[in-house]
Design an enzyme around this catalytic site. Structure first.
Site, mmCIF file in Angstrom:
data_model
loop_
_atom_site.group_PDB
_atom_site.id
_atom_site.type_symbol
_atom_site.label_atom_id
_atom_site.label_comp_id
_atom_site.label_asym_id
_atom_site.label_seq_id
_atom_site.Cartn_x
_atom_site.Cartn_y
_atom_site.Cartn_z
ATOM 1 N N GLU A 79 2.987 11.900 -6.769
ATOM 2 C CA GLU A 79 2.322 11.755 -5.699
ATOM 3 C C GLU A 79 3.169 12.728 -4.632
ATOM 4 O OE1 GLU A 79 0.404 7.520 -5.287
ATOM 5 O OE2 GLU A 79 2.270 7.267 -4.394
ATOM 6 N N SER A 104 -4.237 10.855 -0.879
ATOM 7 C CA SER A 104 -5.649 11.157 -0.290
ATOM 8 C C SER A 104 -6.692 11.255 -1.278
ATOM 9 C CB SER A 104 -5.461 12.382 0.583
ATOM 10 O OG SER A 104 -4.635 12.259 1.653
ATOM 11 N N HIS A 157 7.887 4.502 -5.363
ATOM 12 C CA HIS A 157 7.255 4.917 -4.287
ATOM 13 C C HIS A 157 7.788 5.473 -3.149
ATOM 14 C CE1 HIS A 157 3.855 5.451 -1.598
ATOM 15 N NE2 HIS A 157 3.053 5.256 -2.296
ATOM 16 N N ASN A 194 -3.209 0.953 -4.880
ATOM 17 C CA ASN A 194 -1.907 0.522 -4.064
ATOM 18 C C ASN A 194 -2.559 -0.191 -2.753
ATOM 19 O OD1 ASN A 194 0.410 0.207 -2.821
ATOM 20 N ND2 ASN A 194 1.198 2.045 -3.244
ATOM 21 N N GLY A 237 -1.501 9.707 2.648
ATOM 22 C CA GLY A 237 -2.040 9.075 3.862
ATOM 23 C C GLY A 237 -2.333 10.249 4.748
ATOM 24 N N LYS A 275 -0.663 -1.451 -0.371
ATOM 25 C CA LYS A 275 0.320 -1.514 0.260
ATOM 26 C C LYS A 275 0.573 -2.497 1.209
ATOM 27 C CE LYS A 275 -0.082 3.669 -0.106
ATOM 28 N NZ LYS A 275 0.454 4.904 0.581
ATOM 29 N N GLU A 296 7.369 5.672 -0.252
ATOM 30 C CA GLU A 296 7.563 4.896 1.016
ATOM 31 C C GLU A 296 8.817 3.971 1.037
ATOM 32 O OE1 GLU A 296 3.540 3.261 1.249
ATOM 33 O OE2 GLU A 296 2.945 5.291 1.594
HETATM 34 P P1 13P Z 1 -3.421 7.369 -0.024
HETATM 35 O O1 13P Z 1 -4.398 7.350 -1.156
HETATM 36 O O2 13P Z 1 -3.573 6.682 1.039
HETATM 37 O O3 13P Z 1 -2.831 9.056 0.441
HETATM 38 O O4 13P Z 1 -1.906 6.964 -0.556
HETATM 39 C C1 13P Z 1 -1.602 7.352 -1.813
HETATM 40 C C2 13P Z 1 -0.359 6.355 -2.191
HETATM 41 O O5 13P Z 1 0.697 6.401 -1.751
HETATM 42 C C3 13P Z 1 -0.655 5.423 -3.253
HETATM 43 O O6 13P Z 1 0.407 5.060 -3.977
#
Ligand code: 13P
Length: 252
Positions: free
Chosen positions: A168, A214, A96, A9, A174, A11, A98
């Site tokens: 997640e 992560s 997601h 992903n 992150g 983003k 976010e």
């Molecule tokens: P990270 O791997 O940067 O922690 O992000 C995970 C994520 O949100 C994948 O959709």
């Protein structure tokens, strides 16, 4: 049969030309050593069509990071599942954290998007996860069960067969603070039991459940070794071709 599946992903990262270069690099590395799992990349909307060209004749499938729940109409700034399908997408990531956190997406809205995406022929990567506060208040189970049941409301078993669930934990995204393999496995097992109670044991056994938060080349192997973890949804580490490809090859 349950598939193993790693998706990147990206983003809101990479311009079109940077996306093309990164996808080509990943494809080249995977052509040197074929993956033993399914692989997808989720670039910005703008790069979907160019990447469909780059990834043609490779095992890598395209994913979008979001879609609207209508096919077309007066929804300024939105992109529909139908458009994504026509542009070459195979998957769409929905729910997601976010999107939930910054854009106010609710389980009900996500459910509408899931239904439309499936109706338009896309497969869905459905994200669920608890916040740190919810975990500390011992609400993880309640939150995950509620998100899974509301986001998949009214779906048939055939619909569910086209869904991958991505667990997640919000506190791990992150932050560099990965869930331990045991912490992740506990929630993956819970999701599988819950799917069995909603549908059938067979579906629960077959559904793919990714872990996200992560994941790096250095911790993917121990996560993917857990019996109920079928791969990963990778954020930051998917922006580097060598690291992402190492993660793809982390199944023992
Ligand atoms: P990270 O791997 O940067 O922690 O992000 C995970 C994520 O949100 C994948 O959709």
């Amino acid at each position: 049969m349950r598939k193993k599946f790693v998706a990147g992903n990206w983003k809101m990262n990479k311009t079109i030309s940077e996306s093309v270069a990164l996808a080509a690099d990943v494809a080249k590395r995977l052509s040197d050593a074929m993956p033993s799992c399914d692989v997808a990349l989720a670039p910005t909307f703008l790069a979907i069509e160019p990447l469909a060209e780059v990834l043609r004749n490779t095992p890598i499938k395209l994913a979008a990071q979001n879609c609207h729940f209508e096919n077309d109409g007066a929804f300024t700034g939105e992109v529909s599942a139908r458009m994504l399908k026509h542009a070459g997408c195979h998957y769409v990531i929905l729910g997601h954290s976010e999107r939930r956190q910054y854009f106010g997406e609710t389980d009900e809205l996500i459910n509408k998007k899931v239904k439309k995406a499936l109706a338009e022929g896309l497969e869905v990567i459905l994200c669920v996860g608890e916040t740190l506060e919810q975990r500390e208040n011992d609400e993880t189970k309640k939150v995950i069960v509620s998100q899974v049941s509301h986001c998949t409301a009214d779906l048939s078993i055939d619909d569910m067969k086209r869904i991958t669930i991505a667990y997640e934990p919000v506190w791990a995204i992150g932050t560099g603070q990965t869930a331990t393999p045991d912490q992740a496995e506990e929630v993956h097992r819970l999701i599988r039991f819950f799917i069995a109670s909603l549908h059938t044991d067979e579906l629960a056994n077959d559904i793919t459940i990714q872990y996200g938060g992560s994941v790096k080349a250095s911790n993917a192997k121990e996560l993917f070794a857990m019996p109920n973890i079928d791969g990963g949804l990778i954020g930051g580490a998917s922006l580097k071709a060598d690291e992402f490809v190492q993660i793809v090859h982390s199944f023992s």
